[in-house]
Structure formats: C-alpha cells, structure tokens
Design a protein around this motif. Structure first.
Motif, PDB file in Angstrom:
ATOM      1  N   ALA A  24      -7.918   8.733 -10.748  1.00  0.00           N
ATOM      2  CA  ALA A  24      -7.338  10.070 -10.904  1.00  0.00           C
ATOM      3  C   ALA A  24      -6.425  10.443  -9.742  1.00  0.00           C
ATOM      4  CB  ALA A  24      -8.450  11.110 -11.042  1.00  0.00           C
ATOM      5  N   HIS A  25      -6.575   9.786  -8.580  1.00  0.00           N
ATOM      6  CA  HIS A  25      -5.795  10.117  -7.379  1.00  0.00           C
ATOM      7  C   HIS A  25      -5.210   8.846  -6.745  1.00  0.00           C
ATOM      8  CE1 HIS A  25      -8.987  13.187  -7.842  1.00  0.00           C
ATOM      9  NE2 HIS A  25      -8.004  14.029  -7.562  1.00  0.00           N
ATOM     10  N   PRO A  26      -4.347   8.138  -7.444  1.00  0.00           N
ATOM     11  CA  PRO A  26      -3.861   6.850  -6.932  1.00  0.00           C
ATOM     12  C   PRO A  26      -3.074   6.944  -5.626  1.00  0.00           C
ATOM     13  CG  PRO A  26      -2.640   7.498  -8.890  1.00  0.00           C
ATOM     14  CD  PRO A  26      -3.761   8.481  -8.724  1.00  0.00           C
ATOM     15  N   THR A  27      -2.496   8.086  -5.333  1.00  0.00           N
ATOM     16  CA  THR A  27      -1.688   8.199  -4.105  1.00  0.00           C
ATOM     17  C   THR A  27      -2.472   8.752  -2.923  1.00  0.00           C
ATOM     18  OG1 THR A  27      -0.906  10.387  -4.775  1.00  0.00           O
ATOM     19  CG2 THR A  27       0.453   8.497  -5.415  1.00  0.00           C
ATOM     20  N   ASP A  28      -3.711   9.183  -3.143  1.00  0.00           N
ATOM     21  CA  ASP A  28      -4.499   9.786  -2.058  1.00  0.00           C
ATOM     22  C   ASP A  28      -5.053   8.767  -1.062  1.00  0.00           C
ATOM     23  OD1 ASP A  28      -3.965  12.160  -3.233  1.00  0.00           O
ATOM     24  OD2 ASP A  28      -6.028  12.633  -3.784  1.00  0.00           O
ATOM     25  N   LEU A  29      -5.158   7.545  -1.462  1.00  0.00           N
ATOM     26  CA  LEU A  29      -5.664   6.492  -0.589  1.00  0.00           C
ATOM     27  C   LEU A  29      -4.581   5.429  -0.477  1.00  0.00           C
ATOM     28  CD1 LEU A  29      -8.066   5.472   1.068  1.00  0.00           C
ATOM     29  CD2 LEU A  29      -8.937   4.384  -1.004  1.00  0.00           C
ATOM     30  N   ARG A  30      -3.793   5.548   0.598  1.00  0.00           N
ATOM     31  CA  ARG A  30      -2.644   4.669   0.764  1.00  0.00           C
ATOM     32  C   ARG A  30      -3.075   3.262   1.140  1.00  0.00           C
ATOM     33  NH1 ARG A  30       1.687   2.907   3.163  1.00  0.00           N
ATOM     34  NH2 ARG A  30       1.525   3.060   5.397  1.00  0.00           N
ATOM     35  N   GLN A  31      -2.463   2.284   0.489  1.00  0.00           N
ATOM     36  CA  GLN A  31      -2.704   0.886   0.821  1.00  0.00           C
ATOM     37  C   GLN A  31      -1.378   0.285   1.282  1.00  0.00           C
ATOM     38  OE1 GLN A  31      -4.469  -0.590  -2.848  1.00  0.00           O
ATOM     39  NE2 GLN A  31      -6.456  -0.529  -1.867  1.00  0.00           N
ATOM     40  N   PRO A  32      -1.293  -0.065   2.550  1.00  0.00           N
ATOM     41  CA  PRO A  32      -0.033  -0.582   3.073  1.00  0.00           C
ATOM     42  C   PRO A  32       0.376  -1.896   2.408  1.00  0.00           C
ATOM     43  CG  PRO A  32      -1.788  -0.699   4.725  1.00  0.00           C
ATOM     44  CD  PRO A  32      -2.356  -0.026   3.524  1.00  0.00           C
ATOM     45  N   ALA A  33       1.664  -2.090   2.262  1.00  0.00           N
ATOM     46  CA  ALA A  33       2.191  -3.302   1.636  1.00  0.00           C
ATOM     47  C   ALA A  33       1.721  -4.555   2.371  1.00  0.00           C
ATOM     48  CB  ALA A  33       3.704  -3.247   1.588  1.00  0.00           C
ATOM     49  N   GLU A  34       1.501  -4.457   3.686  1.00  0.00           N
ATOM     50  CA  GLU A  34       1.053  -5.619   4.460  1.00  0.00           C
ATOM     51  C   GLU A  34      -0.300  -6.129   3.970  1.00  0.00           C
ATOM     52  OE1 GLU A  34       1.429  -2.483   6.601  1.00  0.00           O
ATOM     53  OE2 GLU A  34       3.512  -2.878   6.101  1.00  0.00           O
ATOM     54  N   GLN A  35      -1.076  -5.226   3.366  1.00  0.00           N
ATOM     55  CA  GLN A  35      -2.392  -5.606   2.874  1.00  0.00           C
ATOM     56  C   GLN A  35      -2.267  -6.565   1.683  1.00  0.00           C
ATOM     57  OE1 GLN A  35      -4.840  -2.238   2.000  1.00  0.00           O
ATOM     58  NE2 GLN A  35      -6.600  -3.459   1.404  1.00  0.00           N
ATOM     59  N   TRP A  36      -1.180  -6.465   0.947  1.00  0.00           N
ATOM     60  CA  TRP A  36      -0.963  -7.275  -0.256  1.00  0.00           C
ATOM     61  C   TRP A  36       0.385  -7.978  -0.133  1.00  0.00           C
ATOM     62  CZ3 TRP A  36      -5.517  -7.219  -2.391  1.00  0.00           C
ATOM     63  CH2 TRP A  36      -6.305  -6.085  -2.302  1.00  0.00           C
ATOM     64  N   LYS A  37       0.504  -8.871   0.842  1.00  0.00           N
ATOM     65  CA  LYS A  37       1.774  -9.526   1.143  1.00  0.00           C
ATOM     66  C   LYS A  37       2.380 -10.260  -0.040  1.00  0.00           C
ATOM     67  CE  LYS A  37       0.670  -9.925   5.953  1.00  0.00           C
ATOM     68  NZ  LYS A  37       0.083 -10.666   7.007  1.00  0.00           N
ATOM     69  N   ASP A  38       1.538 -10.842  -0.879  1.00  0.00           N
ATOM     70  CA  ASP A  38       2.036 -11.614  -2.025  1.00  0.00           C
ATOM     71  C   ASP A  38       2.111 -10.785  -3.305  1.00  0.00           C
ATOM     72  OD1 ASP A  38       2.177 -13.853  -0.367  1.00  0.00           O
ATOM     73  OD2 ASP A  38       0.121 -14.453  -0.862  1.00  0.00           O
ATOM     74  N   GLY A  39       1.860  -9.509  -3.207  1.00  0.00           N
ATOM     75  CA  GLY A  39       1.887  -8.654  -4.394  1.00  0.00           C
ATOM     76  C   GLY A  39       0.634  -8.839  -5.231  1.00  0.00           C
ATOM     77  N   PRO A  40       0.645  -8.313  -6.443  1.00  0.00           N
ATOM     78  CA  PRO A  40      -0.536  -8.441  -7.309  1.00  0.00           C
ATOM     79  C   PRO A  40      -0.822  -9.907  -7.638  1.00  0.00           C
ATOM     80  CG  PRO A  40       1.035  -6.864  -8.217  1.00  0.00           C
ATOM     81  CD  PRO A  40       1.706  -7.552  -7.074  1.00  0.00           C
ATOM     82  N   SER A  41      -2.086 -10.234  -7.755  1.00  0.00           N
ATOM     83  CA  SER A  41      -2.475 -11.591  -8.112  1.00  0.00           C
ATOM     84  C   SER A  41      -2.117 -11.873  -9.562  1.00  0.00           C
ATOM     85  CB  SER A  41      -3.975 -11.772  -7.918  1.00  0.00           C
ATOM     86  OG  SER A  41      -4.375 -13.045  -8.372  1.00  0.00           O
ATOM     87  N   ILE A  42      -1.625 -13.063  -9.811  1.00  0.00           N
ATOM     88  CA  ILE A  42      -1.315 -13.466 -11.186  1.00  0.00           C
ATOM     89  C   ILE A  42      -2.375 -14.423 -11.724  1.00  0.00           C
ATOM     90  CG2 ILE A  42       1.169 -13.132 -10.956  1.00  0.00           C
ATOM     91  CD1 ILE A  42       1.380 -16.194 -10.533  1.00  0.00           C
TER      92      ILE A  42
END
Length: 89
Positions: A24-42
């Motif tokens: 319900a609040h996807p923007t309230d807990l920021r996840q830095p891009a560095e945390q997911w360097k390769d983007g979403p897992s495929i």
C-alpha cells in the motif's frame, strides 16, 4: 508444540501485515539502486507454492549429520534397538 504453533502464527500475521503495508506504501520505504545493482532477478526458483500431498514421504531413508546419528544410536532410537524398547524402565 502449542507455543511453537502460536509463535509461527503470530509471526505470520505480522509478516502479512507488513507485506500489506509495503504494497500500500511502495514509496515509503526507499530502496537504493545500489542494493539491486543488476535490477530485478529474471531467474526463477521453480517453486510454485505449497502443495500438500504433492510429494510422497518415504521415511525408510534418512540422512543426518554423523554426530546426530551417533547420538540416535546411543539413545537406542535406531530401528535395530527397537526390540529393546520394551525392556527400558
């Protein structure tokens, strides 16, 4: 057993509440891009969810650490010792 069941049920409720809040609040807990360097897992784990009865349990074979196996044997919990159980006090 009942305290373990209560713990699991309580934790599951809290995790569901947290998941619903996060959705319900996807923007309230920021996840830095560095945390997911390769983007979403495929890649997929292939796990499609819990499906009771989808696997037949074969209890005739068990694997455990050698130390645990020694302890089971010492406690007469292995099958060859089963005949001695009636003689225990």
């Amino acid at each position: 057993m009942s305290s373990t069941t209560q713990l699991v049920e309580t934790m599951a409720k809290h995790l569901i509440d947290l998941w619903r809040w996060r959705r319900a609040h996807p923007t309230d807990l920021r996840q830095p891009a560095e945390q997911w360097k390769d983007g979403p897992s495929i890649h997929s784990t292939g796990f499609n969810g819990y499906a009771p009865g989808s696997l037949v349990l074969e209890p005739s074979l068990g694997m455990m650490h050698p130390i645990t196996a020694r302890r089971f044997h010492a406690a007469a919990l292995d099958d060859p010792a089963r005949l001695q159980w009636t003689k225990f006090d």
